[in-house]
Motif scaffolding. Structure first.
Motif, PDB file in Angstrom:
ATOM      1  N   VAL A   1      34.359 -60.982 -18.839  1.00  0.00           N
ATOM      2  CA  VAL A   1      34.824 -62.027 -20.419  1.00  0.00           C
ATOM      3  C   VAL A   1      35.378 -62.837 -19.395  1.00  0.00           C
ATOM      4  CG1 VAL A   1      36.452 -61.484 -22.016  1.00  0.00           C
ATOM      5  CG2 VAL A   1      35.254 -60.204 -21.827  1.00  0.00           C
ATOM      6  N   ALA A   2      35.475 -64.311 -19.545  1.00  0.00           N
ATOM      7  CA  ALA A   2      35.848 -65.732 -18.821  1.00  0.00           C
ATOM      8  C   ALA A   2      37.252 -65.878 -20.112  1.00  0.00           C
ATOM      9  CB  ALA A   2      34.844 -66.755 -19.062  1.00  0.00           C
ATOM     10  N   ILE A   3      38.350 -65.562 -18.336  1.00  0.00           N
ATOM     11  CA  ILE A   3      39.591 -65.480 -19.539  1.00  0.00           C
ATOM     12  C   ILE A   3      40.334 -66.850 -18.590  1.00  0.00           C
ATOM     13  CG2 ILE A   3      41.908 -64.387 -19.578  1.00  0.00           C
ATOM     14  CD1 ILE A   3      40.286 -61.912 -18.893  1.00  0.00           C
ATOM     15  N   MET A   4      40.834 -67.986 -19.510  1.00  0.00           N
ATOM     16  CA  MET A   4      41.809 -69.036 -19.083  1.00  0.00           C
ATOM     17  C   MET A   4      42.905 -68.649 -18.939  1.00  0.00           C
ATOM     18  SD  MET A   4      41.457 -72.075 -21.124  1.00  0.00           S
ATOM     19  CE  MET A   4      42.832 -73.239 -21.166  1.00  0.00           C
ATOM     20  N   VAL A   5      43.420 -68.904 -17.830  1.00  0.00           N
ATOM     21  CA  VAL A   5      44.962 -68.509 -17.681  1.00  0.00           C
ATOM     22  C   VAL A   5      45.665 -69.869 -18.432  1.00  0.00           C
ATOM     23  CG1 VAL A   5      46.799 -68.555 -16.673  1.00  0.00           C
ATOM     24  CG2 VAL A   5      44.695 -67.338 -15.704  1.00  0.00           C
ATOM     25  N   ARG A   6      46.455 -69.380 -19.503  1.00  0.00           N
ATOM     26  CA  ARG A   6      47.422 -71.050 -20.664  1.00  0.00           C
ATOM     27  C   ARG A   6      47.807 -71.190 -19.436  1.00  0.00           C
ATOM     28  NH1 ARG A   6      48.469 -67.997 -26.397  1.00  0.00           N
ATOM     29  NH2 ARG A   6      46.399 -67.867 -26.636  1.00  0.00           N
ATOM     30  N   GLY A   7      48.144 -72.391 -19.970  1.00  0.00           N
ATOM     31  CA  GLY A   7      48.405 -74.131 -19.088  1.00  0.00           C
ATOM     32  C   GLY A   7      48.898 -73.945 -17.532  1.00  0.00           C
ATOM     33  N   SER A   8      47.055 -73.924 -16.952  1.00  0.00           N
ATOM     34  CA  SER A   8      47.019 -73.213 -15.603  1.00  0.00           C
ATOM     35  C   SER A   8      47.216 -74.529 -15.090  1.00  0.00           C
ATOM     36  CB  SER A   8      45.802 -72.803 -15.804  1.00  0.00           C
ATOM     37  OG  SER A   8      44.509 -73.293 -16.051  1.00  0.00           O
ATOM     38  N   GLY A   9      47.263 -74.432 -14.193  1.00  0.00           N
ATOM     39  CA  GLY A   9      47.640 -76.350 -13.654  1.00  0.00           C
ATOM     40  C   GLY A   9      48.102 -77.250 -14.268  1.00  0.00           C
ATOM     41  N   ALA A  10      48.960 -77.108 -15.373  1.00  0.00           N
ATOM     42  CA  ALA A  10      49.725 -78.323 -15.355  1.00  0.00           C
ATOM     43  C   ALA A  10      50.860 -77.754 -15.937  1.00  0.00           C
ATOM     44  CB  ALA A  10      49.249 -78.909 -17.040  1.00  0.00           C
ATOM     45  N   GLY A  11      51.916 -76.994 -15.047  1.00  0.00           N
ATOM     46  CA  GLY A  11      53.269 -76.439 -15.583  1.00  0.00           C
ATOM     47  C   GLY A  11      52.901 -75.328 -16.522  1.00  0.00           C
ATOM     48  N   GLN A  12      53.412 -74.573 -16.707  1.00  0.00           N
ATOM     49  CA  GLN A  12      53.767 -73.235 -17.489  1.00  0.00           C
ATOM     50  C   GLN A  12      55.087 -73.249 -18.800  1.00  0.00           C
ATOM     51  OE1 GLN A  12      52.971 -70.298 -15.552  1.00  0.00           O
ATOM     52  NE2 GLN A  12      50.746 -70.210 -15.381  1.00  0.00           N
ATOM     53  N   ILE A  13      54.536 -72.834 -20.115  1.00  0.00           N
ATOM     54  CA  ILE A  13      55.480 -72.600 -20.731  1.00  0.00           C
ATOM     55  C   ILE A  13      56.398 -71.033 -20.572  1.00  0.00           C
ATOM     56  CG2 ILE A  13      56.632 -72.846 -23.307  1.00  0.00           C
ATOM     57  CD1 ILE A  13      55.712 -75.399 -22.262  1.00  0.00           C
ATOM     58  N   LYS A  14      57.377 -70.931 -20.437  1.00  0.00           N
ATOM     59  CA  LYS A  14      58.401 -70.175 -20.101  1.00  0.00           C
ATOM     60  C   LYS A  14      59.065 -69.754 -21.279  1.00  0.00           C
ATOM     61  CE  LYS A  14      57.733 -70.576 -15.007  1.00  0.00           C
ATOM     62  NZ  LYS A  14      57.786 -71.513 -14.186  1.00  0.00           N
ATOM     63  N   PRO A  15      59.049 -68.730 -22.647  1.00  0.00           N
ATOM     64  CA  PRO A  15      59.491 -68.734 -23.678  1.00  0.00           C
ATOM     65  C   PRO A  15      60.787 -68.621 -23.880  1.00  0.00           C
ATOM     66  CG  PRO A  15      57.597 -67.313 -24.119  1.00  0.00           C
ATOM     67  CD  PRO A  15      57.288 -68.447 -22.686  1.00  0.00           C
ATOM     68  N   HIS A  16      61.172 -67.871 -22.235  1.00  0.00           N
ATOM     69  CA  HIS A  16      62.394 -66.536 -22.485  1.00  0.00           C
ATOM     70  C   HIS A  16      63.151 -66.830 -21.554  1.00  0.00           C
ATOM     71  CE1 HIS A  16      60.601 -64.107 -25.348  1.00  0.00           C
ATOM     72  NE2 HIS A  16      59.539 -64.225 -24.527  1.00  0.00           N
ATOM     73  N   THR A  17      63.155 -68.904 -21.197  1.00  0.00           N
ATOM     74  CA  THR A  17      64.500 -69.470 -20.190  1.00  0.00           C
ATOM     75  C   THR A  17      65.593 -69.860 -20.867  1.00  0.00           C
ATOM     76  OG1 THR A  17      63.220 -71.805 -20.809  1.00  0.00           O
ATOM     77  CG2 THR A  17      62.276 -70.144 -18.951  1.00  0.00           C
ATOM     78  N   GLY A  18      65.622 -69.399 -22.122  1.00  0.00           N
ATOM     79  CA  GLY A  18      66.673 -70.487 -23.168  1.00  0.00           C
ATOM     80  C   GLY A  18      65.923 -72.283 -23.363  1.00  0.00           C
ATOM     81  N   VAL A  19      65.055 -72.893 -22.440  1.00  0.00           N
ATOM     82  CA  VAL A  19      64.899 -73.765 -23.062  1.00  0.00           C
ATOM     83  C   VAL A  19      63.849 -73.535 -23.948  1.00  0.00           C
ATOM     84  CG1 VAL A  19      64.148 -75.857 -22.018  1.00  0.00           C
ATOM     85  CG2 VAL A  19      65.392 -74.604 -20.627  1.00  0.00           C
ATOM     86  N   ALA A  20      64.504 -74.159 -25.081  1.00  0.00           N
ATOM     87  CA  ALA A  20      62.844 -74.875 -25.747  1.00  0.00           C
ATOM     88  C   ALA A  20      61.902 -74.784 -25.625  1.00  0.00           C
ATOM     89  CB  ALA A  20      63.516 -75.831 -26.991  1.00  0.00           C
ATOM     90  N   VAL A  21      60.300 -74.809 -26.735  1.00  0.00           N
ATOM     91  CA  VAL A  21      59.214 -74.964 -25.661  1.00  0.00           C
ATOM     92  C   VAL A  21      58.485 -75.820 -26.027  1.00  0.00           C
ATOM     93  CG1 VAL A  21      58.492 -72.752 -25.854  1.00  0.00           C
ATOM     94  CG2 VAL A  21      58.250 -73.716 -27.856  1.00  0.00           C
ATOM     95  N   TYR A  22      59.250 -76.618 -27.086  1.00  0.00           N
ATOM     96  CA  TYR A  22      58.545 -78.024 -27.324  1.00  0.00           C
ATOM     97  C   TYR A  22      59.609 -78.787 -26.056  1.00  0.00           C
ATOM     98  CZ  TYR A  22      63.487 -79.478 -28.824  1.00  0.00           C
ATOM     99  OH  TYR A  22      64.879 -80.206 -29.428  1.00  0.00           O
ATOM    100  N   ARG A  23      60.894 -78.488 -25.839  1.00  0.00           N
ATOM    101  CA  ARG A  23      61.326 -79.451 -24.334  1.00  0.00           C
ATOM    102  C   ARG A  23      60.624 -79.056 -23.401  1.00  0.00           C
ATOM    103  NH1 ARG A  23      65.765 -81.807 -25.810  1.00  0.00           N
ATOM    104  NH2 ARG A  23      66.585 -81.105 -27.817  1.00  0.00           N
ATOM    105  N   GLN A  24      60.411 -78.084 -22.974  1.00  0.00           N
ATOM    106  CA  GLN A  24      59.340 -77.570 -22.062  1.00  0.00           C
ATOM    107  C   GLN A  24      57.775 -78.109 -21.152  1.00  0.00           C
ATOM    108  OE1 GLN A  24      59.200 -72.966 -20.058  1.00  0.00           O
ATOM    109  NE2 GLN A  24      60.796 -73.004 -22.608  1.00  0.00           N
ATOM    110  N   LEU A  25      57.128 -78.220 -22.768  1.00  0.00           N
ATOM    111  CA  LEU A  25      56.370 -79.499 -23.189  1.00  0.00           C
ATOM    112  C   LEU A  25      56.403 -80.028 -22.677  1.00  0.00           C
ATOM    113  CD1 LEU A  25      52.574 -79.795 -23.072  1.00  0.00           C
ATOM    114  CD2 LEU A  25      53.303 -79.364 -25.468  1.00  0.00           C
TER     115      LEU A  25
END
Length: 159
Positions: free
Chosen positions: A5-29
């Motif tokens: 099974v090929a697995i793609m790592v989400r956000g790979s290479g371009a930065g990652q979204i970290k949902p539990h940092t206290g920073v809204a995910v839309y601001r992270q994107l």
């Protein structure tokens, strides 16, 4: 038999979204895309990924993607049409020198001014107040204020 099974790592290479940092995910994107623009990975005229692709790549909701793109539009970094979003091309700038008795005030435009001047979201206007009360409103991203050398030589202030 084993299956692969090929697995793609989400956000790979371009930065990652970290949902539990206290920073809204839309601001992270928005920050990830802003950094791609700042570093030249995304250049003026380049198309951004589709909303669905951002949803898949970063594992976030479509509302978060829309909010991130809205931030970038409000900053004047991208333009969005029905065909998608593109990195905004910087406009040509004209030099403007303030004459004696003139003032320049920078502010955000009214909706009517945006329409009349043809401004995208996030671009301020410069209101020039001339002696006698005449006012002229110009797009802030299309001008560069330059010093008045005669005034500087006479001991006037600059900046």
């Amino acid at each position: 038999m084993a299956s692969t099974v090929a697995i793609m790592v989400r956000g790979s290479g371009a930065g990652q979204i970290k949902p539990h940092t206290g920073v809204a995910v839309y601001r992270q994107l928005a920050s990830i895309i802003r950094d791609q623009i700042a570093t030249g990975r995304l250049r003026p005229g380049d198309k951004l990924l589709t909303q669905d692709t951002y949803v898949y790549e970063y594992g976030i909701g479509v509302d978060a993607v829309r909010d991130a793109l809205a931030i970038l539009r409000s900053e004047g970094l991208i333009d969005t049409t029905r065909q998608g979003s593109v990195v905004r091309r910087p406009p040509q700038r004209a030099d403007v020198t303030l004459g004696p008795g003139m003032r320049a005030i920078v502010r955000m435009p009214t909706e009517r001014e945006r329409h009349d001047i043809g401004l995208p979201e996030g671009v301020p206007v410069v209101v020039f107040e001339k002696p006698g009360g005449e006012m002229e409103v110009l797009a802030g991203d299309r001008i560069a204020l330059v010093g008045n050398h005669e005034q500087d030589a006479a001991g006037g202030r600059s900046g």
